[in-house]
Write a protein that holds these residues in place. Structure first.
Motif, PDB file in Angstrom:
ATOM      1  N   UNK A 180       0.873  -1.168   0.000  1.00  0.00           N
ATOM      2  CA  UNK A 180       0.000   0.000   0.000  1.00  0.00           C
ATOM      3  C   UNK A 180       0.911   1.218   0.000  1.00  0.00           C
ATOM      4  N   UNK A 181       1.378   1.635  -1.188  1.00  0.00           N
ATOM      5  CA  UNK A 181       2.509   2.562  -1.302  1.00  0.00           C
ATOM      6  C   UNK A 181       2.313   3.935  -0.666  1.00  0.00           C
ATOM      7  N   UNK A 182       1.188   4.547  -0.788  1.00  0.00           N
ATOM      8  CA  UNK A 182       1.028   5.909  -0.286  1.00  0.00           C
ATOM      9  C   UNK A 182       0.083   5.977   0.910  1.00  0.00           C
ATOM     10  N   UNK A 183      -0.063   4.885   1.636  1.00  0.00           N
ATOM     11  CA  UNK A 183      -1.002   4.847   2.752  1.00  0.00           C
ATOM     12  C   UNK A 183      -0.372   4.276   4.010  1.00  0.00           C
ATOM     13  N   UNK A 184      -1.222   4.038   5.002  1.00  0.00           N
ATOM     14  CA  UNK A 184      -0.767   3.487   6.283  1.00  0.00           C
ATOM     15  C   UNK A 184      -1.843   2.558   6.831  1.00  0.00           C
ATOM     16  N   UNK A 185      -1.419   1.576   7.579  1.00  0.00           N
ATOM     17  CA  UNK A 185      -2.333   0.648   8.249  1.00  0.00           C
ATOM     18  C   UNK A 185      -2.214   0.908   9.740  1.00  0.00           C
ATOM     19  N   UNK A 186      -3.335   1.183  10.372  1.00  0.00           N
ATOM     20  CA  UNK A 186      -3.370   1.406  11.818  1.00  0.00           C
ATOM     21  C   UNK A 186      -4.384   0.422  12.425  1.00  0.00           C
ATOM     22  N   UNK A 187      -3.980  -0.295  13.481  1.00  0.00           N
ATOM     23  CA  UNK A 187      -4.887  -1.179  14.217  1.00  0.00           C
ATOM     24  C   UNK A 187      -5.030  -0.640  15.630  1.00  0.00           C
ATOM     25  N   UNK A 188      -6.266  -0.714  16.154  1.00  0.00           N
ATOM     26  CA  UNK A 188      -6.550  -0.208  17.494  1.00  0.00           C
ATOM     27  C   UNK A 188      -7.224  -1.297  18.313  1.00  0.00           C
ATOM     28  N   UNK A 189      -6.969  -1.293  19.626  1.00  0.00           N
ATOM     29  CA  UNK A 189      -7.652  -2.241  20.515  1.00  0.00           C
ATOM     30  C   UNK A 189      -8.929  -1.598  21.041  1.00  0.00           C
TER      31      UNK A 189
ATOM     32  N   UNK B  50      -3.392   2.389  19.799  1.00  0.00           N
ATOM     33  CA  UNK B  50      -2.852   1.875  18.547  1.00  0.00           C
ATOM     34  C   UNK B  50      -1.957   0.667  18.845  1.00  0.00           C
ATOM     35  N   UNK B  51      -2.247  -0.473  18.204  1.00  0.00           N
ATOM     36  CA  UNK B  51      -1.447  -1.678  18.414  1.00  0.00           C
ATOM     37  C   UNK B  51      -0.524  -1.957  17.233  1.00  0.00           C
ATOM     38  N   UNK B  52      -0.816  -1.365  16.075  1.00  0.00           N
ATOM     39  CA  UNK B  52       0.026  -1.556  14.893  1.00  0.00           C
ATOM     40  C   UNK B  52      -0.061  -0.295  14.033  1.00  0.00           C
ATOM     41  N   UNK B  53       1.094   0.194  13.617  1.00  0.00           N
ATOM     42  CA  UNK B  53       1.170   1.357  12.721  1.00  0.00           C
ATOM     43  C   UNK B  53       2.248   1.044  11.698  1.00  0.00           C
ATOM     44  N   UNK B  54       1.844   0.857  10.445  1.00  0.00           N
ATOM     45  CA  UNK B  54       2.787   0.492   9.387  1.00  0.00           C
ATOM     46  C   UNK B  54       2.412   1.235   8.108  1.00  0.00           C
ATOM     47  N   UNK B  55       3.371   1.423   7.238  1.00  0.00           N
ATOM     48  CA  UNK B  55       3.134   1.977   5.905  1.00  0.00           C
ATOM     49  C   UNK B  55       3.944   3.227   5.643  1.00  0.00           C
ATOM     50  N   UNK B  56       4.238   3.412   4.349  1.00  0.00           N
ATOM     51  CA  UNK B  56       5.032   4.579   3.935  1.00  0.00           C
ATOM     52  C   UNK B  56       4.260   5.872   4.072  1.00  0.00           C
ATOM     53  N   UNK B  57       2.958   5.786   4.132  1.00  0.00           N
ATOM     54  CA  UNK B  57       2.132   6.987   4.252  1.00  0.00           C
ATOM     55  C   UNK B  57       2.276   7.677   5.598  1.00  0.00           C
TER      56      UNK B  57
ATOM     57  N   UNK C 226       6.656   4.304  15.887  1.00  0.00           N
ATOM     58  CA  UNK C 226       7.001   4.381  17.310  1.00  0.00           C
ATOM     59  C   UNK C 226       6.143   5.412  18.035  1.00  0.00           C
ATOM     60  N   UNK C 227       5.874   6.511  17.380  1.00  0.00           N
ATOM     61  CA  UNK C 227       5.071   7.585  17.956  1.00  0.00           C
ATOM     62  C   UNK C 227       3.618   7.144  18.144  1.00  0.00           C
ATOM     63  N   UNK C 228       3.099   6.322  17.219  1.00  0.00           N
ATOM     64  CA  UNK C 228       1.694   5.930  17.269  1.00  0.00           C
ATOM     65  C   UNK C 228       1.416   4.707  18.150  1.00  0.00           C
ATOM     66  N   UNK C 229       2.300   3.733  18.181  1.00  0.00           N
ATOM     67  CA  UNK C 229       2.030   2.502  18.911  1.00  0.00           C
ATOM     68  C   UNK C 229       1.849   2.757  20.399  1.00  0.00           C
ATOM     69  N   UNK C 230       0.729   2.281  20.925  1.00  0.00           N
ATOM     70  CA  UNK C 230       0.392   2.454  22.336  1.00  0.00           C
ATOM     71  C   UNK C 230      -0.329   3.750  22.635  1.00  0.00           C
ATOM     72  N   UNK C 231      -0.410   4.641  21.668  1.00  0.00           N
ATOM     73  CA  UNK C 231      -1.051   5.945  21.885  1.00  0.00           C
ATOM     74  C   UNK C 231      -2.485   5.931  21.368  1.00  0.00           C
ATOM     75  N   UNK C 232      -3.315   6.771  21.953  1.00  0.00           N
ATOM     76  CA  UNK C 232      -4.676   6.961  21.447  1.00  0.00           C
ATOM     77  C   UNK C 232      -4.608   8.030  20.360  1.00  0.00           C
ATOM     78  N   UNK C 233      -5.551   8.026  19.441  1.00  0.00           N
ATOM     79  CA  UNK C 233      -5.522   9.022  18.354  1.00  0.00           C
ATOM     80  C   UNK C 233      -5.423  10.463  18.862  1.00  0.00           C
ATOM     81  N   UNK C 234      -6.140  10.786  19.942  1.00  0.00           N
ATOM     82  CA  UNK C 234      -6.148  12.159  20.461  1.00  0.00           C
ATOM     83  C   UNK C 234      -4.768  12.574  20.978  1.00  0.00           C
ATOM     84  N   UNK C 235      -3.931  11.570  21.333  1.00  0.00           N
ATOM     85  CA  UNK C 235      -2.597  11.866  21.862  1.00  0.00           C
ATOM     86  C   UNK C 235      -1.530  11.957  20.773  1.00  0.00           C
TER      87      UNK C 235
END
Length: 189
Positions: A130-139, A144-151, A160-169
């Motif tokens: 997924x070249x210009x996007x990102x995959x985010x998984x939340x519990x 955020x439990x997974x943050x991957x992608x070139x986007x 690193x900034x997203x994993x374990x954080x809530x979107x508002x943070x």
């Protein structure tokens, strides 16, 4: 239960459900054993139907005698043995059940860890394609439990900034509010 002087004369006896034969046997035991325990000590004697213990405290002029009908003693021992066996068996079954439960819990934990690893791997591969996007998984707590992608880099974010954080943070406020609202609705079903 009886208290006798050293010559074998009963001073006091306490009897309960004892046959005449048992009393005769006990008197015979006392007369025959008073010399054996005369210097203090404990002697056990068994006659058919009666188990007796004769005790004399050193230098005491008295003999203490305890006699138990053999059948009553056997019944008490049998009952106690059965109760102890049942208790021991129950404890063994309990420990076996706990062991089985523990093994099942470990097996389930390993299975869930393997499933999580497989799922994370699939999403990582999907993010690679997924070249210009990102995959985010939340519990369920919206972390955020997974943050991957070139986007992610295009948005000025890192995994690193997203994993374990809530979107508002971790996200800009306008994007975080909309995303959290959608995530909450998804979690609630």
């Amino acid at each position: 239960l009886g208290l006798y002087d050293t010559s074998g004369v009963p001073l006091h006896t306490w009897q309960s459900n004892v046959s005449e034969q048992a009393v005769t046997d006990l008197d015979t035991i006392i007369l025959n054993t008073r010399d054996q325990v005369a210097h203090g000590g404990l002697q056990r004697f068994a006659t058919p139907g009666l188990l007796s213990v004769v005790y004399q405290l050193h230098s005491s002029p008295y003999l203490a005698v305890v006699a138990v009908p053999d059948d009553a003693l056997r019944e008490r021992i049998r009952t106690r043995t059965i109760n102890d066996t049942l208790l021991g068996g129950s404890v063994m079954v309990l420990f076996a059940a706990l062991g089985v439960h523990s093994l099942n819990q470990r097996r389930l934990q390993r299975k869930h860890e393997e499933q999580l690893t497989a799922t994370t791997s699939r999403y990582s591969k999907l993010a690679d394609y997924f070249p210009n996007g990102a995959i985010l998984l939340f519990d369920k707590a919206l972390s955020c439990t997974l943050a991957e992608g070139r986007g992610l880099a295009d948005m000025g974010l890192s995994a690193r900034q997203l994993q374990g954080a809530r979107p508002i943070d971790a996200l800009p406020h306008h994007a975080a509010v909309a995303l959290e609202d959608r995530l909450r609705k998804a979690v609630e079903g």
